[in-house]
Design a protein around this motif. Structure first.
Motif, short mmCIF file in Angstrom:
data_model
loop_
_atom_site.label_atom_id
_atom_site.label_comp_id
_atom_site.label_asym_id
_atom_site.label_seq_id
_atom_site.Cartn_x
_atom_site.Cartn_y
_atom_site.Cartn_z
N LYS A 2 0.82 -1.19 0.00
CA LYS A 2 0.00 0.00 0.00
C LYS A 2 0.87 1.26 0.00
CE LYS A 2 -3.79 -1.97 2.59
NZ LYS A 2 -4.59 -1.86 3.78
N GLU A 5 -0.60 7.20 0.60
CA GLU A 5 -1.85 7.89 0.29
C GLU A 5 -3.04 6.96 0.47
OE1 GLU A 5 -3.98 9.77 -3.59
OE2 GLU A 5 -1.85 10.23 -3.32
N THR A 6 -2.91 5.72 0.02
CA THR A 6 -3.98 4.74 0.19
C THR A 6 -4.21 4.44 1.68
OG1 THR A 6 -3.33 3.74 -1.90
CG2 THR A 6 -4.79 2.47 -0.50
N ASN A 8 -3.54 6.44 4.18
CA ASN A 8 -4.17 7.63 4.79
C ASN A 8 -5.65 7.71 4.45
OD1 ASN A 8 -1.83 8.45 6.03
ND2 ASN A 8 -1.24 9.83 4.36
N ARG A 9 -6.00 7.37 3.21
CA ARG A 9 -7.40 7.41 2.80
C ARG A 9 -8.20 6.38 3.60
NH1 ARG A 9 -7.23 6.66 -2.83
NH2 ARG A 9 -6.63 8.83 -2.95
N GLU A 10 -7.64 5.18 3.76
CA GLU A 10 -8.33 4.16 4.56
C GLU A 10 -8.48 4.60 6.00
OE1 GLU A 10 -6.19 0.53 4.16
OE2 GLU A 10 -6.86 0.18 2.11
N THR A 11 -7.48 5.26 6.54
CA THR A 11 -7.57 5.75 7.92
C THR A 11 -8.65 6.80 8.05
OG1 THR A 11 -5.23 5.31 8.23
CG2 THR A 11 -6.27 6.80 9.79
N VAL A 12 -8.73 7.72 7.11
CA VAL A 12 -9.74 8.78 7.16
C VAL A 12 -11.13 8.17 7.07
CG1 VAL A 12 -10.68 10.75 5.90
CG2 VAL A 12 -8.23 10.59 6.30
N VAL A 13 -11.32 7.21 6.18
CA VAL A 13 -12.63 6.56 6.04
C VAL A 13 -12.98 5.81 7.32
CG1 VAL A 13 -13.87 4.74 4.81
CG2 VAL A 13 -12.53 6.41 3.54
#
Length: 124
Positions: A2, A5-6, A8-13
């Motif tokens: 991963k 950026e991916t 971080n996006r998963e963490t934000v979601v």
């Protein structure tokens, strides 16, 4: 593998979903407004009425301090000590995910406990 950026996006979601679900489950006031507690009578021959009523042995404030304070502290210390070579940003993400999941579980337990109290409705 991963990319950051991916991840971080998963963490934000994940964080957004945790906050939404926590907000929904924290709305236990809905139970107070929609359900009337069960009112049960008592029988004069009920032996539990002859027992004295004791106050809470553990104050609620102390219970919440230990329930909401000690587990995050243990998670924090454990996460920092287990993998010292891991980057600090990854550790913070793991700590935050674990603590928010734990708080969500705590809120779910509180919600289920309050629902059970209203449905069963003990007289004493």
């Amino acid at each position: 593998m991963k990319t950051s950026e991916t991840a971080n996006r998963e963490t934000v979601v994940t964080v957004m979903l945790n906050f939404i679900l926590t907000y929904v489950t924290l709305s236990t006031d809905v139970i107070d407004n929609w359900w009337d507690p069960v009112k049960r009578g008592f029988h004069c021959s009920d032996e539990s009425l002859s027992n004295p009523l004791y106050p809470n042995t553990v104050p609620t404030k102390i219970l919440f301090v230990f329930a909401l304070g000690v587990p995050p502290l243990v998670i924090f210390v454990t996460e920092l000590c287990v993998k010292p070579s891991e980057p600090f940003s990854t550790k913070w993400r793991n700590i935050f995910k674990t603590i928010t999941d734990g708080f969500f579980g705590f809120v779910c337990i509180c919600l289920l406990t309050n629902m059970t109290k209203y449905i069963v409705g003990r007289s004493r």
